[in-house]
Write a protein that holds these residues in place. Structure first.
Motif, PDB file in Angstrom:
ATOM      1  N   PHE A   1       0.827  -1.209   0.000  1.00 28.17           N
ATOM      2  CA  PHE A   1       0.000   0.000   0.000  1.00 28.17           C
ATOM      3  C   PHE A   1       0.864   1.263   0.000  1.00 28.17           C
ATOM      4  CE2 PHE A   1      -4.355  -0.896  -0.262  1.00 28.17           C
ATOM      5  CZ  PHE A   1      -4.611  -2.110   0.341  1.00 28.17           C
ATOM      6  N   ILE A   2       2.009   1.196   0.632  1.00 25.71           N
ATOM      7  CA  ILE A   2       2.924   2.342   0.594  1.00 25.71           C
ATOM      8  C   ILE A   2       3.407   2.560  -0.836  1.00 25.71           C
ATOM      9  CG2 ILE A   2       5.187   3.198   1.357  1.00 25.71           C
ATOM     10  CD1 ILE A   2       4.625   1.680   4.035  1.00 25.71           C
ATOM     11  N   LYS A   3       3.718   1.457  -1.517  1.00 31.37           N
ATOM     12  CA  LYS A   3       4.146   1.557  -2.922  1.00 31.37           C
ATOM     13  C   LYS A   3       3.005   2.097  -3.787  1.00 31.37           C
ATOM     14  CE  LYS A   3       7.540  -2.173  -2.998  1.00 31.37           C
ATOM     15  NZ  LYS A   3       7.812  -3.561  -3.416  1.00 31.37           N
ATOM     16  N   ILE A   4       1.800   1.669  -3.527  1.00 28.32           N
ATOM     17  CA  ILE A   4       0.644   2.152  -4.295  1.00 28.32           C
ATOM     18  C   ILE A   4       0.511   3.669  -4.115  1.00 28.32           C
ATOM     19  CG2 ILE A   4      -1.894   2.128  -4.387  1.00 28.32           C
ATOM     20  CD1 ILE A   4      -1.645  -0.930  -3.702  1.00 28.32           C
ATOM     21  N   TRP A   5       0.685   4.128  -2.907  1.00 32.15           N
ATOM     22  CA  TRP A   5       0.625   5.572  -2.640  1.00 32.15           C
ATOM     23  C   TRP A   5       1.711   6.307  -3.422  1.00 32.15           C
ATOM     24  CZ3 TRP A   5      -2.135   9.458  -0.648  1.00 32.15           C
ATOM     25  CH2 TRP A   5      -1.499  10.614  -0.232  1.00 32.15           C
ATOM     26  N   GLN A   6       2.922   5.745  -3.399  1.00 33.23           N
ATOM     27  CA  GLN A   6       4.056   6.394  -4.060  1.00 33.23           C
ATOM     28  C   GLN A   6       3.938   6.366  -5.582  1.00 33.23           C
ATOM     29  OE1 GLN A   6       7.204   4.059  -2.302  1.00 33.23           O
ATOM     30  NE2 GLN A   6       7.436   5.414  -0.552  1.00 33.23           N
ATOM     31  N   LYS A   7       3.307   5.306  -6.104  1.00 32.34           N
ATOM     32  CA  LYS A   7       3.283   5.127  -7.562  1.00 32.34           C
ATOM     33  C   LYS A   7       1.959   5.521  -8.199  1.00 32.34           C
ATOM     34  CE  LYS A   7       6.498   1.251  -7.640  1.00 32.34           C
ATOM     35  NZ  LYS A   7       6.791  -0.080  -8.155  1.00 32.34           N
TER      36      LYS A   7
END
Lengths: 189, 178
Positions: free
Chosen positions: A53-59
């Motif tokens: 989910f952190i990656k989803i936020w960043q990407k």
């Protein structure tokens, strides 16, 4: 894509934390289910979901809104789980006796009682724990999660033929394991 | 239907719904080993259904949500996308530079190879060295003398330009052709 989800993603692109929290609450359980089935471990699955989910936020800025959001999200989750799978003991060997015991325990629990995570993890590892990474991923997505071949292709970025081939070999291994587990189960009951 | 076809159906049955097949059921009625395999396949399918329908429980989802939100609250979303035109221009520039560099390097290597060949010819007993012996009082039949050293000595001895050695060689070659 449902309009609500489309709106939510639009808000997230603008940095809206509330919208993102709504997305997390909506999808963290199915994300956890997939990660758990891939990794066979509660804590690892939680960490994989958090990282994803952190990656989803960043990407989110690079997400192509003309494509479906859910396969894109699951691709990030599948890749994150696969990376974690490599760092932990990938081919965890689980004795057939133990797998059969856990199977009996799961079958005999009262209907409506949630499955014990540990028992479930043992069973999944017993069936698919020794599969190569790609075969395991395809098997979990297709035969356990119940996704279509097209969805599996979108998430794994494999061709249709590669998905079929990996699924064929995975099923062959899992079938053999299943029959051995059932053979052992007869002696327990 | 034969046993091979029946087993193929049984193998698929474990993992997916297989449409009812009359010839398959008829075969099971007549073949005891396939019938046993059928009962095993049904139990295997039950195990697969058990795995599919058992939802692993996420303990304390609020904590997970809180951790995710805390991790992302460090800053706003920042994205930088390189314009496609700029990327293409950079690639084109790289290709052009590579070609020019390669061509230049080829020219340099070619010149070095030519000079090396000329240096090899300056060896004891060669016509070139004989000519130079005549042209100079120095005994330049020294093993390992470099072309530039030879030119330097000629220049010192006779006040000739450094190109004189090459000129003399050219004259010698022309004479030999005649």
């Amino acid at each position: 894509m449902p309009e609500n989800l489309q709106e939510t993603i639009g808000c997230i692109r603008n940095g809206d934390h509330t919208a993102f929290k709504k997305l997390v609450e909506m999808y963290q359980q199915p994300a956890y289910r997939l990660a758990f089935r891939i990794l066979g471990n509660e804590e690892e699955a939680k960490d994989a979901v958090q990282e994803s989910f952190i990656k989803i936020w960043q990407k989110i800025g690079s997400y192509d809104s003309s494509r479906e959001f859910i396969p894109w999200m699951y691709r990030i989750l599948a890749n994150t789980s696969a990376d974690r799978m490599r760092t932990i003991r990938r081919h965890e060997w689980v004795p057939i006796d133990l797998v059969s015991q856990k199977l009996v325990a799961l079958q005999q629990r009262d209907q409506g009682t949630p499955a014990d995570n540990h028992d479930l993890a043992i069973l999944i590892k017993g069936l698919a724990g020794k599969l190569p990474e790609t075969q395991k991923m395809v098997f979990i997505l297709r035969d356990v999660e119940g996704m279509s071949s097209e969805e599996v292709e979108a998430i794994t970025e494999l061709t249709g033929n590669a998905v079929k081939s990996n699924l064929y070999h995975a099923r062959k291994s899992v079938r053999e394991r299943l029959l051995r587990i059932l053979e052992k189960e007869r002696t327990i009951k | 239907m034969n046993c091979r076809d029946a087993i193929e159906i049984l193998d698929r049955m474990i993992f997916e719904e297989v449409p009812a097949n009359v010839s398959f059921m008829q075969h099971l009625n007549t073949c005891s080993s396939c019938y046993r395999a059928y009962t095993d396949a049904l139990k295997a399918r039950e195990v697969m259904n058990l795995v599919r329908n058992s939802e692993p429980m996420l303990r304390d989802p609020g904590e997970l949500t809180g951790n995710i939100m805390a991790a992302i609250s460090k800053g706003p979303v920042k994205t930088f996308v390189v314009p496609l035109l700029l990327t293409r221009l950079l690639v084109a520039a790289s290709v052009v530079l590579f070609i020019l560099f390669g061509y230049e390097q080829y020219g340099i290597v070619k010149k070095i190879s030519s000079l090396e060949r000329q240096c090899v010819e300056i060896k004891p007993g060669s016509r070139y060295s004989d000519l130079l012996q005549q042209a100079s009082t120095m005994n330049i039949n020294e093993a390992g003398i470099s072309f530039s050293e030879l030119e330097r000595r000629l220049y010192t001895e006779k006040g000739r330009t450094p190109l004189s050695a090459l000129f003399m060689k050219k004259q010698l070659d022309q004479r030999n052709k005649k």
